[in-house]
Design an enzyme around this catalytic site. Structure first.
Site, PDB file in Angstrom:
ATOM      1  N   CYS A 240       0.853  -1.185   0.000  1.00  0.00           N
ATOM      2  CA  CYS A 240       0.000   0.000   0.000  1.00  0.00           C
ATOM      3  C   CYS A 240       0.888   1.233   0.000  1.00  0.00           C
ATOM      4  CB  CYS A 240      -0.910   0.029   1.234  1.00  0.00           C
ATOM      5  SG  CYS A 240      -1.938   1.519   1.290  1.00  0.00           S
ATOM      6  N   ASN A 249      -0.875  -8.533  -0.354  1.00  0.00           N
ATOM      7  CA  ASN A 249      -2.068  -9.260   0.055  1.00  0.00           C
ATOM      8  C   ASN A 249      -1.729 -10.729   0.259  1.00  0.00           C
ATOM      9  OD1 ASN A 249      -4.543  -7.377  -0.454  1.00  0.00           O
ATOM     10  ND2 ASN A 249      -3.168  -7.068  -2.165  1.00  0.00           N
TER      11      ASN A 249
END
Length: 304
Positions: A240, A249
């Site tokens: 991010c 992820n």
């Protein structure tokens, strides 16, 4: 023995969330990656993001990507849209679903989209009206459901209130994101309990980053509570840009392997997903972070 779902839906975010931090990936490579994912049995693929190229230059070619991929019947190709301009571009690109993104914490909201939580909800209203007009389903991402890099722990009730607000705006599903990957099963359980008191379980998904190695255990916890939609990224790609240190992820390969072991159907071919992951990581000069992918590759070489 915990009650588990018979099948789950995997929502693949690798081509958007996974690649948005990668500076050196060509349009052609993105197209090939999505085309491979499309052949794996996945039914939901987030293929692009129509945010300002000033903020996320890696997604500047999303129009080209979405128009050139070989779309497969039965696969929904979605795009992230922060505003009306983004929605219009996504529509022109042929997106069949869009996603909006909000935060559970004020600090992350200010750093990520430069406004308060309440302001962000107001900003979404015209997008939702347009989506309704064009009959485009809208998914809502909710970040920092466990902790915020700026505000610390996020109160579960706060997550629940914002999830309810997004549902009230018209989002058909809320994806609960542990953006910095610090959540642990007990805390995730308390958060899901709070959200489920405001939003039906069938309208929830989980989106866990694996920074502290807890993503799979958190997914297992969510599965035992009735969640049956899991966001994941092939090869474990991602991060991010507004949460320093956040890893990718949870890997799609690892989620599939977990589900196989639990007797839960995904409808997705593990070998095809792993192959797509090897292709894209080779192109960007990285190794997959998926343990399952690395084990499969090691096994593959031993059998040669």
């Amino acid at each position: 023995m915990a009650t588990l779902p018979e099948k789950v839906t995997i929502f693949e975010v690798g081509a958007r969330d996974g690649l948005q931090n990668e500076a050196h990936v060509s349009t052609e490579n993105k197209i090939e990656f999505i085309n491979r994912l499309s052949q794996s049995g996945l039914r939901h693929i987030e293929a692009g993001s129509f945010v300002s190229p000033k903020w996320v230059p890696q997604m500047a070619d999303s129009m080209e990507v979405m128009q050139q991929i070989q779309k497969q019947p039965g696969v929904i190709y979605s795009a992230l849209t922060p505003n009306i301009r983004g929605f219009e571009l996504a529509l022109a690109a042929g997106a069949e679903e869009i996603a909006i993104f909000g935060s559970s914490s004020e600090g992350f909201s200010q750093h990520n989209i430069n406004c308060s939580i309440s302001e962000s909800l107001k900003r979404f209203e015209p997008i939702m009206l347009l989506a309704q007009k064009h009959q485009i389903p809208v998914r809502g991402y909710l970040s920092c459901v466990a902790d915020c890099p700026y505000d610390g722990p996020t109160p579960p009730q706060q997550v629940a209130n914002i999830a309810k607000a997004l549902t009230g705006l018209g989002c058909y599903q809320i994806s609960l994101g542990d953006t910095i990957g610090t959540g642990t099963p007990l805390r995730i359980a308390r958060m899901i309990e709070a959200v489920a008191s405001q939003v039906a379980l069938e309208n929830l998904a989980v989106h866990f980053h694996d920074t502290w190695g807890q993503a799979l255990t958190n997914i297992y916890q969510a599965l035992t509570m009735g969640i049956h939609v899991i966001d994941s990224s092939t090869a474990g790609l991602g991060g991010c840009p507004y949460a320093e240190g956040a890893s990718g992820n949870v890997a799609t390969e690892d989620v599939i392997y977990l589900c196989q072991g639990l007797g839960i159907k995904t409808g997705v071919d593990l070998d095809k997903i792993a192959s797509a992951g090897w292709m894209i990581t080779e192109k960007i000069g990285k190794q997959p972070t998926s343990r399952t992918s690395l084990a499969l590759k090691s096994q593959h070489y031993k059998q040669r």
